[in-house]
Design a protein around this motif. Structure first.
Motif, PDB file in Angstrom:
ATOM      1  N   THR A 267     -57.809   5.177 -25.487  1.00 32.64           N
ATOM      2  CA  THR A 267     -59.263   4.810 -25.780  1.00 32.64           C
ATOM      3  C   THR A 267     -59.915   6.146 -25.345  1.00 32.64           C
ATOM      4  OG1 THR A 267     -59.099   2.421 -25.364  1.00 32.64           O
ATOM      5  CG2 THR A 267     -61.258   3.564 -25.061  1.00 32.64           C
ATOM      6  N   GLU A 268     -59.703   6.811 -24.173  1.00 34.98           N
ATOM      7  CA  GLU A 268     -60.213   7.939 -23.947  1.00 34.98           C
ATOM      8  C   GLU A 268     -59.922   9.097 -24.847  1.00 34.98           C
ATOM      9  OE1 GLU A 268     -58.559   5.908 -21.943  1.00 34.98           O
ATOM     10  OE2 GLU A 268     -60.188   5.009 -20.748  1.00 34.98           O
ATOM     11  N   THR A 269     -58.572   9.128 -25.163  1.00 32.00           N
ATOM     12  CA  THR A 269     -58.056  10.111 -26.074  1.00 32.00           C
ATOM     13  C   THR A 269     -58.622   9.957 -27.423  1.00 32.00           C
ATOM     14  OG1 THR A 269     -56.130  10.033 -24.618  1.00 32.00           O
ATOM     15  CG2 THR A 269     -55.879  11.055 -26.924  1.00 32.00           C
ATOM     16  N   ARG A 270     -58.712   9.206 -27.858  1.00 32.56           N
ATOM     17  CA  ARG A 270     -59.234   8.807 -29.367  1.00 32.56           C
ATOM     18  C   ARG A 270     -60.722   9.497 -29.137  1.00 32.56           C
ATOM     19  NH1 ARG A 270     -59.573   3.115 -31.567  1.00 32.56           N
ATOM     20  NH2 ARG A 270     -61.032   2.924 -29.515  1.00 32.56           N
ATOM     21  N   ASP A 271     -61.411   9.147 -28.189  1.00 37.76           N
ATOM     22  CA  ASP A 271     -62.727   9.670 -28.130  1.00 37.76           C
ATOM     23  C   ASP A 271     -62.889  11.221 -27.998  1.00 37.76           C
ATOM     24  OD1 ASP A 271     -65.732   9.476 -27.585  1.00 37.76           O
ATOM     25  OD2 ASP A 271     -65.138  10.222 -25.713  1.00 37.76           O
ATOM     26  N   ARG A 272     -61.704  11.759 -27.273  1.00 44.74           N
ATOM     27  CA  ARG A 272     -61.722  13.136 -27.066  1.00 44.74           C
ATOM     28  C   ARG A 272     -61.226  13.793 -28.521  1.00 44.74           C
ATOM     29  NH1 ARG A 272     -61.697  15.758 -22.015  1.00 44.74           N
ATOM     30  NH2 ARG A 272     -60.088  17.442 -22.848  1.00 44.74           N
ATOM     31  N   TYR A 273     -60.595  13.383 -29.067  1.00 41.51           N
ATOM     32  CA  TYR A 273     -59.948  13.890 -30.511  1.00 41.51           C
ATOM     33  C   TYR A 273     -61.304  14.023 -31.443  1.00 41.51           C
ATOM     34  CZ  TYR A 273     -54.910  13.246 -29.407  1.00 41.51           C
ATOM     35  OH  TYR A 273     -53.557  13.606 -28.908  1.00 41.51           O
ATOM     36  N   GLU A 274     -61.968  12.774 -31.525  1.00 36.30           N
ATOM     37  CA  GLU A 274     -62.882  12.907 -32.391  1.00 36.30           C
ATOM     38  C   GLU A 274     -64.227  13.773 -32.027  1.00 36.30           C
ATOM     39  OE1 GLU A 274     -64.471   8.757 -32.091  1.00 36.30           O
ATOM     40  OE2 GLU A 274     -62.820   7.905 -33.409  1.00 36.30           O
ATOM     41  N   ARG A 275     -64.480  13.802 -30.694  1.00 31.88           N
ATOM     42  CA  ARG A 275     -65.318  15.128 -30.356  1.00 31.88           C
ATOM     43  C   ARG A 275     -64.647  16.464 -30.668  1.00 31.88           C
ATOM     44  NH1 ARG A 275     -66.248  14.936 -25.049  1.00 31.88           N
ATOM     45  NH2 ARG A 275     -64.725  13.158 -24.625  1.00 31.88           N
ATOM     46  N   LEU A 276     -63.461  16.520 -30.401  1.00 36.40           N
ATOM     47  CA  LEU A 276     -62.880  17.675 -30.730  1.00 36.40           C
ATOM     48  C   LEU A 276     -62.899  18.170 -32.157  1.00 36.40           C
ATOM     49  CD1 LEU A 276     -61.311  20.325 -29.446  1.00 36.40           C
ATOM     50  CD2 LEU A 276     -59.159  18.909 -29.683  1.00 36.40           C
ATOM     51  N   ASP A 277     -62.795  17.345 -33.000  1.00 33.35           N
ATOM     52  CA  ASP A 277     -62.939  17.503 -34.603  1.00 33.35           C
ATOM     53  C   ASP A 277     -64.172  17.961 -34.993  1.00 33.35           C
ATOM     54  OD1 ASP A 277     -60.098  16.898 -35.044  1.00 33.35           O
ATOM     55  OD2 ASP A 277     -60.400  14.741 -35.627  1.00 33.35           O
ATOM     56  N   GLU A 278     -65.375  17.348 -34.054  1.00 37.91           N
ATOM     57  CA  GLU A 278     -66.476  17.683 -34.427  1.00 37.91           C
ATOM     58  C   GLU A 278     -66.901  19.192 -33.844  1.00 37.91           C
ATOM     59  OE1 GLU A 278     -68.934  14.897 -32.528  1.00 37.91           O
ATOM     60  OE2 GLU A 278     -68.555  13.315 -33.603  1.00 37.91           O
ATOM     61  N   LEU A 279     -66.362  19.470 -33.018  1.00 37.28           N
ATOM     62  CA  LEU A 279     -66.322  20.885 -32.435  1.00 37.28           C
ATOM     63  C   LEU A 279     -65.705  21.635 -33.330  1.00 37.28           C
ATOM     64  CD1 LEU A 279     -66.074  20.409 -28.673  1.00 37.28           C
ATOM     65  CD2 LEU A 279     -68.055  21.199 -29.870  1.00 37.28           C
ATOM     66  N   PHE A 280     -64.675  21.548 -33.876  1.00 42.36           N
ATOM     67  CA  PHE A 280     -63.821  22.293 -34.842  1.00 42.36           C
ATOM     68  C   PHE A 280     -64.899  22.427 -36.118  1.00 42.36           C
ATOM     69  CE2 PHE A 280     -59.672  21.174 -32.947  1.00 42.36           C
ATOM     70  CZ  PHE A 280     -59.650  22.368 -32.072  1.00 42.36           C
ATOM     71  N   ASP A 281     -65.244  21.262 -36.639  1.00 44.29           N
ATOM     72  CA  ASP A 281     -65.978  21.477 -37.812  1.00 44.29           C
ATOM     73  C   ASP A 281     -67.501  22.413 -37.676  1.00 44.29           C
ATOM     74  OD1 ASP A 281     -64.619  19.699 -39.103  1.00 44.29           O
ATOM     75  OD2 ASP A 281     -65.824  17.936 -38.742  1.00 44.29           O
ATOM     76  N   MET A 282     -68.093  22.304 -36.442  1.00 48.69           N
ATOM     77  CA  MET A 282     -69.170  23.317 -36.046  1.00 48.69           C
ATOM     78  C   MET A 282     -68.772  24.707 -36.006  1.00 48.69           C
ATOM     79  SD  MET A 282     -70.911  20.788 -33.059  1.00 48.69           S
ATOM     80  CE  MET A 282     -71.888  22.049 -32.678  1.00 48.69           C
ATOM     81  N   THR A 283     -67.505  25.066 -35.517  1.00 47.19           N
ATOM     82  CA  THR A 283     -67.141  26.401 -35.350  1.00 47.19           C
ATOM     83  C   THR A 283     -66.359  26.957 -36.608  1.00 47.19           C
ATOM     84  OG1 THR A 283     -64.999  25.603 -34.698  1.00 47.19           O
ATOM     85  CG2 THR A 283     -66.763  26.185 -32.970  1.00 47.19           C
ATOM     86  N   ARG A 284     -66.058  25.961 -37.752  1.00 45.74           N
ATOM     87  CA  ARG A 284     -65.516  26.152 -38.941  1.00 45.74           C
ATOM     88  C   ARG A 284     -64.310  27.122 -38.759  1.00 45.74           C
ATOM     89  NH1 ARG A 284     -70.811  27.934 -42.318  1.00 45.74           N
ATOM     90  NH2 ARG A 284     -71.954  26.222 -42.291  1.00 45.74           N
ATOM     91  N   LEU A 285     -63.433  26.693 -37.980  1.00 47.79           N
ATOM     92  CA  LEU A 285     -62.098  27.502 -37.256  1.00 47.79           C
ATOM     93  C   LEU A 285     -61.245  26.855 -38.489  1.00 47.79           C
ATOM     94  CD1 LEU A 285     -61.546  27.004 -33.509  1.00 47.79           C
ATOM     95  CD2 LEU A 285     -62.196  29.195 -34.710  1.00 47.79           C
ATOM     96  N   PHE A 286     -61.272  26.011 -39.084  1.00 53.18           N
ATOM     97  CA  PHE A 286     -60.288  25.373 -39.747  1.00 53.18           C
ATOM     98  C   PHE A 286     -61.001  25.064 -41.292  1.00 53.18           C
ATOM     99  CE2 PHE A 286     -58.941  24.031 -35.793  1.00 53.18           C
ATOM    100  CZ  PHE A 286     -57.671  24.945 -35.746  1.00 53.18           C
ATOM    101  N   ARG A 287     -60.297  25.213 -42.517  1.00 49.79           N
ATOM    102  CA  ARG A 287     -60.455  24.987 -43.663  1.00 49.79           C
ATOM    103  C   ARG A 287     -60.410  23.461 -43.859  1.00 49.79           C
ATOM    104  NH1 ARG A 287     -57.998  27.103 -49.283  1.00 49.79           N
ATOM    105  NH2 ARG A 287     -59.403  26.264 -50.783  1.00 49.79           N
ATOM    106  N   LYS A 288     -61.478  22.938 -44.676  1.00 53.28           N
ATOM    107  CA  LYS A 288     -61.683  21.479 -44.661  1.00 53.28           C
ATOM    108  C   LYS A 288     -61.502  21.175 -46.312  1.00 53.28           C
ATOM    109  CE  LYS A 288     -64.206  18.614 -42.768  1.00 53.28           C
ATOM    110  NZ  LYS A 288     -65.262  17.780 -42.414  1.00 53.28           N
ATOM    111  N   PHE A 289     -60.702  20.256 -46.539  1.00 57.04           N
ATOM    112  CA  PHE A 289     -60.232  19.861 -47.954  1.00 57.04           C
ATOM    113  C   PHE A 289     -60.986  18.312 -48.385  1.00 57.04           C
ATOM    114  CE2 PHE A 289     -56.908  22.334 -46.230  1.00 57.04           C
ATOM    115  CZ  PHE A 289     -56.425  23.250 -47.394  1.00 57.04           C
ATOM    116  N   SER A 290     -61.543  18.506 -49.460  1.00 56.64           N
ATOM    117  CA  SER A 290     -62.385  17.058 -49.764  1.00 56.64           C
ATOM    118  C   SER A 290     -61.558  16.350 -50.636  1.00 56.64           C
ATOM    119  CB  SER A 290     -63.484  17.907 -50.898  1.00 56.64           C
ATOM    120  OG  SER A 290     -62.888  18.301 -52.125  1.00 56.64           O
TER     121      SER A 290
END
Length: 290
Positions: A267-290
């Motif tokens: 439960t806690e880990t899933r929340d961390r993963y989701e928030r981490l993904d949001e931060l990755f999106d904000m920093t644009r570290l990784f290429r996103k595929f549509s």
């Protein structure tokens, strides 16, 4: 390839319940300083353990040895395996490896290492270690040695995403007192140590244990001396047809621990993963595929 012979330590653990009180006293004395405590004469090792010579002789036979000399040679061989360097390891494989291409021999050795490693893991001890790794009441420290620091870095990257309060310790032993200064009872130290065992890692584990830190050790089949102070110790089989030992079984065990720790606090880990993904999106570290 033949199945690796059991170590004296493993034989003692298997037969421990069948030993008499005096035989257990000798076994415990040997395990406290293994395998060196058994490399003297039978009269000396008996005196050091404060048991009789016949007690030692009976226990040795219970372990499957014809007599003390054979027992002594088995311990000596283990000690030589612990301290052997890359040149000697390769020489052993050159003379003992079966015929065939290196790829086949390598594959067979790795497969047997994995089988040996996972068949010797106690599931209850594994689960207890995972609960400790998932416990965020204390801080998790991660450290490795000369060869195993890559495993420690890998562990830190994953545990940092899974849970909070994770610290990776630098490879410089000179900086370790700064980490120990902040360690408190209830913290956890995940430590990797394989042959040749590193004295600085042993001292670190001892200092941490004295402060109430729970040490989780991942080592090889001969077991680092740190096992004597670790709350949980896991042995991985590492020999391959090479001048170097393999980290494949060690990595497999580590990945199993990472996966189990993730599930333990999902439960806690899933929340961390989701928030981490949001931060990755904000920093644009990784290429996103549509």
């Amino acid at each position: 390839m033949t199945k690796p012979a059991a170590t004296v330590r493993e034989l003692m653990r298997e037969q421990y319940s069948s030993l008499t009180q005096s035989e257990r006293k000798f076994a415990n004395s040997l395990l406290e300083n293994y395998p060196s405590a058994g490399l003297a004469s039978i009269t000396i090792v008996a005196a050091n353990a404060e048991v009789s010579t016949p007690t030692v002789a009976r226990m040795v036979q219970k372990l499957g040895f014809k007599g003390y000399p054979q027992f002594h040679q088995a311990l000596l061989k283990e000690l030589q395996a612990q301290v052997s360097g890359p040149t000697q390891r390769r020489a052993n494989w050159v003379t003992e490896a079966p015929e065939g291409h290196l790829l086949n021999r390598f594959s067979q050795a790795v497969t047997e290492n994995l089988e040996q490693t996972f068949s010797n893991i106690d599931s209850e001890k594994f689960d207890a270690a995972v609960r400790q790794l998932a416990n965020t009441d204390g801080r998790l420290y991660v450290v490795g040695g000369r060869i195993t620091r890559a495993l420690a870095d890998y562990a830190f990257t994953h545990f940092q995403a899974i849970r909070q309060r994770v610290t990776t310790m630098t490879s410089s032993a000179a900086t370790w007192p700064h980490y120990v200064l902040d360690m408190v009872e209830g913290d956890t130290l995940l430590l990797f140590d394989v042959r040749r065992y590193e004295t600085n890692l042993q001292r670190l584990a001892e200092l941490a244990a004295e402060r109430g830190v729970k040490v989780i050790l991942i080592t090889d089949q001969w077991a680092s001396p740190i096992a004597s102070v670790a709350q949980h110790s896991f042995s991985c089989w590492v020999e391959i047809p090479s001048a170097w030992d393999s980290n494949i079984s060690t990595m497999m065990l580590l990945e199993a621990m990472i996966a189990a720790t993730q599930e333990e606090s999902w439960t806690e880990t899933r929340d961390r993963y989701e928030r981490l993904d949001e931060l990755f999106d904000m920093t644009r570290l990784f290429r996103k595929f549509s």
